[in-house]
Structure formats: structure tokens, C-alpha cells
Scaffold this active site. Structure first.
Site, mmCIF file in Angstrom:
data_model
loop_
_atom_site.group_PDB
_atom_site.id
_atom_site.type_symbol
_atom_site.label_atom_id
_atom_site.label_comp_id
_atom_site.label_asym_id
_atom_site.label_seq_id
_atom_site.Cartn_x
_atom_site.Cartn_y
_atom_site.Cartn_z
ATOM 1 N N TYR A 25 -30.057 1.857 63.731
ATOM 2 C CA TYR A 25 -31.247 1.131 64.211
ATOM 3 C C TYR A 25 -30.915 0.322 65.474
ATOM 4 O O TYR A 25 -31.648 0.371 66.472
ATOM 5 C CB TYR A 25 -31.739 0.214 63.092
ATOM 6 C CG TYR A 25 -33.010 -0.551 63.397
ATOM 7 C CD1 TYR A 25 -34.251 0.081 63.335
ATOM 8 C CD2 TYR A 25 -32.964 -1.901 63.726
ATOM 9 C CE1 TYR A 25 -35.411 -0.626 63.602
ATOM 10 C CE2 TYR A 25 -34.119 -2.614 63.993
ATOM 11 C CZ TYR A 25 -35.349 -1.967 63.922
ATOM 12 O OH TYR A 25 -36.503 -2.666 64.189
ATOM 13 N N LYS A 55 -32.468 0.744 69.257
ATOM 14 C CA LYS A 55 -33.208 -0.343 69.911
ATOM 15 C C LYS A 55 -32.519 -0.808 71.194
ATOM 16 O O LYS A 55 -33.183 -1.235 72.145
ATOM 17 C CB LYS A 55 -33.402 -1.512 68.931
ATOM 18 C CG LYS A 55 -34.311 -1.173 67.758
ATOM 19 C CD LYS A 55 -35.693 -0.738 68.208
ATOM 20 C CE LYS A 55 -36.648 -0.460 67.070
ATOM 21 N NZ LYS A 55 -37.972 -0.008 67.527
HETATM 22 P P1 NAP Z 1 -44.008 -0.545 59.729
HETATM 23 O O1 NAP Z 1 -44.829 -1.596 59.089
HETATM 24 O O2 NAP Z 1 -43.044 0.215 58.898
HETATM 25 O O3 NAP Z 1 -45.014 0.524 60.454
HETATM 26 C C1 NAP Z 1 -44.481 1.631 61.121
HETATM 27 C C2 NAP Z 1 -45.589 2.416 61.802
HETATM 28 O O4 NAP Z 1 -44.984 3.517 62.497
HETATM 29 C C3 NAP Z 1 -46.601 3.017 60.836
HETATM 30 O O5 NAP Z 1 -47.869 3.010 61.445
HETATM 31 C C4 NAP Z 1 -46.099 4.451 60.650
HETATM 32 O O6 NAP Z 1 -47.147 5.375 60.332
HETATM 33 C C5 NAP Z 1 -45.584 4.739 62.051
HETATM 34 N N1 NAP Z 1 -44.584 5.808 62.063
HETATM 35 C C6 NAP Z 1 -43.413 5.858 61.379
HETATM 36 N N2 NAP Z 1 -42.771 7.011 61.649
HETATM 37 C C7 NAP Z 1 -43.553 7.701 62.511
HETATM 38 C C8 NAP Z 1 -43.452 8.973 63.146
HETATM 39 N N3 NAP Z 1 -42.399 9.771 62.944
HETATM 40 N N4 NAP Z 1 -44.449 9.355 63.990
HETATM 41 C C9 NAP Z 1 -45.515 8.571 64.190
HETATM 42 N N5 NAP Z 1 -45.682 7.355 63.616
HETATM 43 C C10 NAP Z 1 -44.719 6.938 62.786
HETATM 44 O O7 NAP Z 1 -43.178 -1.118 60.979
HETATM 45 P P2 NAP Z 1 -43.229 -2.580 61.696
HETATM 46 O O8 NAP Z 1 -42.413 -3.517 60.921
HETATM 47 O O9 NAP Z 1 -44.637 -2.924 62.028
HETATM 48 O O10 NAP Z 1 -42.418 -2.260 63.026
HETATM 49 C C11 NAP Z 1 -43.066 -1.768 64.200
HETATM 50 C C12 NAP Z 1 -42.040 -1.686 65.322
HETATM 51 O O11 NAP Z 1 -41.465 -2.975 65.554
HETATM 52 C C13 NAP Z 1 -40.872 -0.738 65.013
HETATM 53 O O12 NAP Z 1 -40.468 -0.061 66.184
HETATM 54 C C14 NAP Z 1 -39.784 -1.690 64.553
HETATM 55 O O13 NAP Z 1 -38.506 -1.151 64.739
HETATM 56 C C15 NAP Z 1 -40.054 -2.889 65.440
HETATM 57 N N6 NAP Z 1 -39.526 -4.145 64.902
HETATM 58 C C16 NAP Z 1 -39.947 -4.625 63.692
HETATM 59 C C17 NAP Z 1 -39.413 -5.826 63.207
HETATM 60 C C18 NAP Z 1 -39.834 -6.417 61.894
HETATM 61 O O14 NAP Z 1 -39.248 -7.444 61.496
HETATM 62 N N7 NAP Z 1 -40.822 -5.890 61.216
HETATM 63 C C19 NAP Z 1 -38.452 -6.512 63.961
HETATM 64 C C20 NAP Z 1 -38.050 -5.987 65.169
HETATM 65 C C21 NAP Z 1 -38.606 -4.807 65.640
HETATM 66 P P3 NAP Z 1 -47.495 5.755 58.760
HETATM 67 O O15 NAP Z 1 -48.187 4.543 58.189
HETATM 68 O O16 NAP Z 1 -48.396 6.931 58.847
HETATM 69 O O17 NAP Z 1 -46.178 6.017 58.096
#
Ligand code: NAP
Length: 248
Positions: free
Chosen positions: A156, A160
Site C-alpha cells: 500500500y 501511494k
Molecule cells: P473504501 O471505503 O474502501 O471505498 C473504496 C472505493 O473504491 C469503493 O467505491 C469501491 O467500489 C472502489 N473500488 C475498489 N476497487 C475498485 C476497482 N478495482 N475498480 C473501481 N473501483 C474500485 O475506501 P476509502 O477509505 O474511502 O479510501 C478512498 C481512497 O483514499 C483510497 O485510495 C485510499 O487508499 C485513500 N486513503 C484512505 C484513507 C482512510 O483512512 N480511509 C487514508 C489515506 C488514504 P465498490 O464499493 O464497488 O467496491
């Protein structure tokens, strides 16, 4: 004042968490929205209806954003349906955590393909449209982990960190065409991605955050709104940390 009135925004992975938060804030600010997901059909339908209630045009697209050919079709459809692309938020991402000793090749490849190759796919496929317009704001979702590293998340963190390198390079390549490319590095944001974490681990993280709380999808969405809007017209090639003050 609606900051994105008349703009067309693409958001990958908007059925949950940060992407969903970005879609809501963008729609409230007047943007037409093309969003993607890979499996959550019911959620996508509900989100589409909710976003339309803000009086904007919305279309959802189901495909794996790690696949180049599918992404090409998606971008072609958005360009013909919406007529232009002003903003791209490359947000879709996954985690497959584990110590390197136990990490499978599949878990490495999945994370690199969905978190990093997807950013190449969408940006590359949209490039011709953006260059013709001589306008665009690309926002790539990285993470503080991409700056700091994190034991148990080498796949990861590498993906990133790659997103940051890609962002800075694209900013240099196409800045002269009035196309900006920036990254957001969220800290600990409570979403479905983090819901399975051990509460003790979460407590430890929150204790280490200067603001003593986790972030919300809306906290990240508001930073994305700034980078998408004309308020950031001279901001290019930057990483904006949205992390409550974590030292990186
Ligand atoms: P999340 O709640 O797990 O949501 C992920 C989203 O991405 C969902 O809409 C999912 O669609 C979609 N997705 C996953 N695999 C995919 C694929 N192969 N093709 C198309 N769509 C796909 O994630 P989140 O926590 O909101 O994170 C969003 C972004 O922020 C990510 O890049 C993550 O790495 C980054 N981030 C998050 C955090 C955190 O603390 N949450 C911190 C730093 C960075 P489905 O619902 O259809 O599966």
C-alpha cells in the site's frame, strides 16, 4: 456560491467512504458527476439518486479501474455524454495488509494495479481531452503512508508513494497546458476501508494525532473541492496532507 458550477467531474470509487464524500460535496457545489465503482450496485444506484437531487447530471459506471481497455471505454463515454472533463479525482483504492514475510504476489499486484495503475489508466485515457480543452484539475488520492511508510503495508505504501511521484511528474509535463495535477494525503479517515481495524490500534493512532480525532470523508472532500475549483488555479504538483497534523 457554488464553486464547481458548470464543471464536469470524474470520481473513481465513489460508492463508499472518501469518494462518496467527494461526490456529495462536488454535487452540492454544482458539478456534473461521472463516478465509478466495481461491485456495489445498490449503493451506486442510491448515490446516483441522491446526487441528482442537487440538480446536477450524474452517471455511474461499473468496471475495474485497474483495466486499461475498460478505462478507455469509460473515458470515451464520459467525453461524449458530458461533453468535457474538468476535474478528475483518482480515488479508488484497496488495502491488502500483511508483513512482507507473509505477503503473496497476488496481494502485491492487486494493490499496485488498483491503487497506482488505475491512476495511470484514467489520467492517460483522459489526456487527449484535457489537452484539447487546455484546462483540467487532476486530484490523486495518496496517503500519509505513502510519505512515511508503514510496517505491514509495504504494498500500500509503495503504491501511494508511486501516486505522489506520478502526480509531481504529470504536473511538470502538462502544467504549461493549464492542466494541474495535485495529490491529497489523507491521514486516518474512518471509512469502510478502516472498519475492520482493531479498536486498540485505532485508539493508538488517534492518540498520536495532534487534533486527537480521526478525519471524516467530508474533511477530505473539502480539500478536494479547493483543488478542483478555480480557488487553486496556481496550485500544481503539490501534496496536501489532510491528517489532523500528523508529522510526515
Ligand atoms: P473504501 O471505503 O474502501 O471505498 C473504496 C472505493 O473504491 C469503493 O467505491 C469501491 O467500489 C472502489 N473500488 C475498489 N476497487 C475498485 C476497482 N478495482 N475498480 C473501481 N473501483 C474500485 O475506501 P476509502 O477509505 O474511502 O479510501 C478512498 C481512497 O483514499 C483510497 O485510495 C485510499 O487508499 C485513500 N486513503 C484512505 C484513507 C482512510 O483512512 N480511509 C487514508 C489515506 C488514504 P465498490 O464499493 O464497488 O467496491
Amino acid at each position: 456560491m457554488k464553486l464547481l458550477e458548470g464543471k464536469v467531474a470524474i470520481i473513481t470509487g465513489a460508492t463508499r467512504g472518501i469518494g462518496k464524500g467527494v461526490a456529495e460535496v462536488f454535487a452540492k457545489n454544482g458539478a456534473d458527476i461521472a463516478f465509478t465503482y466495481v461491485s456495489s450496485d445498490e449503493k451506486a444506484k442510491a448515490i446516483e439518486e441522491n446526487l441528482k437531487s442537487f440538480g446536477v447530471k450524474v452517471k455511474s459506471y461499473k468496471f475495474n479501474v485497474a483495466e486499461y481497455a475498460a478505462t478507455e471505454e469509460f473515458i470515451a463515454d464520459v467525453a461524449s455524454e458530458f461533453g468535457k472533463i474538468d476535474v478528475i479525482v483518482n480515488n479508488a483504492g484497496i488495502t491488502r495488509d500483511g508483513l512482507l514475510m507473509r505477503m503473496s504476489e497476488e496481494n502485491w499486484d492487486d494493490v499496485m494495479n488498483i491503487n497506482l495503475k488505475s491512476v495511470f489508466n484514467v489520467t492517460k485515457c483522459a489526456l487527449r481531452t484535457l489537452l484539447k480543452q487546455r484546462f483540467g484539475s487532476i486530484i490523486n488520492m495518496s496517503s500519509v503512508v505513502g510519505i512515511e511508510g508503514n510496517g505491514g503495508q509495504s504494498n500500500y505504501a509503495a503504491s501511494k508513494a508511486g501516486v505522489i511521484g506520478f502526480t509531481k511528474s504529470i504536473a511538470q509535463e502538462i502544467g504549461s497546458r493549464n492542466i494541474r495535477c495535485n495529490a491529497i494525503c489523507p491521514g486516518f479517515i474512518e471509512t469502510e476501508m478502516t472498519k475492520d481495524l482493531d479498536p486498540e490500534v485505532i485508539k493508538g493512532w488517534v492518540d498520536d494525532i495532534p487534533m486527537k480525532r480521526s478525519g471524516t470523508p467530508e474533511d477530505v472532500a473539502n480539500a478536494a473541492l479547493f483543488l478542483a475549483s478555480d480557488l487553486s488555479n496556481y496550485v500544481n504538483g503539490q501534496t496536501l496532507n489532510v491528517c489532523g497534523g500528523i508529522q510526515t
